[in-house]
Design an enzyme around this catalytic site. Sequence first.
Site, PDB file in Angstrom:
ATOM      1  N   SER A 171      40.810  -7.121  20.017  1.00 32.06           N
ATOM      2  CA  SER A 171      40.205  -8.442  19.957  1.00 32.06           C
ATOM      3  C   SER A 171      41.022  -9.344  19.025  1.00 32.06           C
ATOM      4  CB  SER A 171      38.749  -8.325  19.523  1.00 32.06           C
ATOM      5  OG  SER A 171      38.046  -9.513  19.707  1.00 32.06           O
ATOM      6  N   ASP A 340      35.427  -6.539  30.694  1.00 33.07           N
ATOM      7  CA  ASP A 340      35.534  -7.431  29.537  1.00 33.07           C
ATOM      8  C   ASP A 340      35.729  -8.860  30.041  1.00 33.07           C
ATOM      9  OD1 ASP A 340      36.112  -8.824  27.229  1.00 33.07           O
ATOM     10  OD2 ASP A 340      37.773  -7.539  26.599  1.00 33.07           O
ATOM     11  N   HIS A 373      33.513  -6.147  26.469  1.00 29.98           N
ATOM     12  CA  HIS A 373      34.487  -6.286  25.395  1.00 29.98           C
ATOM     13  C   HIS A 373      34.363  -5.174  24.361  1.00 29.98           C
ATOM     14  CE1 HIS A 373      37.388  -8.356  22.934  1.00 29.98           C
ATOM     15  NE2 HIS A 373      36.535  -8.485  21.928  1.00 29.98           N
TER      16      HIS A 373
END
Length: 409
Positions: A171, A340, A373
């Site tokens: 991320s 995601d 995610h």
Amino acid sequence: MTSSSSSSGAAPQNQASANDVRSVGVVHTQFLQFNEPLALASGHTLNEYELAIETYGKLNADASNAVLICHALNASHHVAGISAENPDDIGWWDNMVGPGKPVDTDVFFVIGINNLGSCFGSTGPASIRPETGQPWGADFPVLTVEDWVAAQARVADRLGIERFAAVMGGSLGGMQALSWSIILPHRVAHCVVIASTPRLSAQNIAFNEVARRAIITDPQFHGGHYYAHNTVPKHGLSVARMVGHITYLSDDDMAEKFGRTQREPAAGGDYHYGYGVEFEVESYLRYQGEKFSRYFDANTYLLITRALDYFDPARETDGDLARALNPAKADYLLVSFTTDWRFAPERSREIVRALLQNGQPVTYAEIDAPHGHDAFLLDDSRYHGVMRAYFSRIATTIPNASISNEVSA
């Protein structure tokens, strides 16, 4: 202060314990003081600052086995093991880092650094500003991913590490790893970018803005100087977390976890005609939001989400990502997850295409996982298999030098 919460909201499935032989065990936070001014992208300068770090494993004789792990939004330097300060606090990536784990601390010396502006030990908005003797509050300077990289490089200098065997992150952590490979190309052998993106989409910026407005419009925010009022904008912070948390999970994952399950039937009918907690998903989101508001700093949330918005390495190359990546010398591993939608696989493929255009070495894995995610934090065997294989390959390039004593900061 450290937190066991992950960067995106899910706790690692593979929890550590004092008897877990595959855990790095009990770990202590170290605090490094820096008195050399740090020039920031905003034009401001931090004349002095402190960074909280943890290290796992041992640095070898030529410092060639070091791995830097960059954290995401609400994580910290506490990557693995059991915090000496709080035995209930397990590192947010404990299923990834440790003896015999994909990033094997029997081989690698792993470093976690709490970013500037955070609220888990490094200098940030809640820290005392030397010039005033009061907390920085809203006056803490705006930060960028590149500022974090510059500060992290000073930690590497302090520890005698000229070149990392790998810099990795998921991320926002992946953005930092990518930035390392561009800004300091000779200091990164391998760049590992997981569930990340070369820049935020307009939709992602919009989610961040909604979250920020929830905080800023909370009556307890007081223009960012809520410390002086001995209060916390916890309602706004809670809503911000709820908004963010929705984006970390896939629709299928939420359907499987909660569906349309109601906590209890309404008396005398199917409807409450009210706005309290009725559905399980509502209860879950409120719990996550309220928990977050108890340990995270609102000014830090504003700073980090804005750093997310600003990140765009191709900004200086007229949008040409291949040109932006051209200075890099690293080998790359990119991993994305099919469900995601926050940082969709297409964003990782965009980086892969740019690297291939430059003829730069890159390995790409797209994992079919249902968790959205948050999948980068979880113990998926295919994902961990990719990571294990890649780091085993890195290990073959590290000389069989004798292990030195553990580095003291």
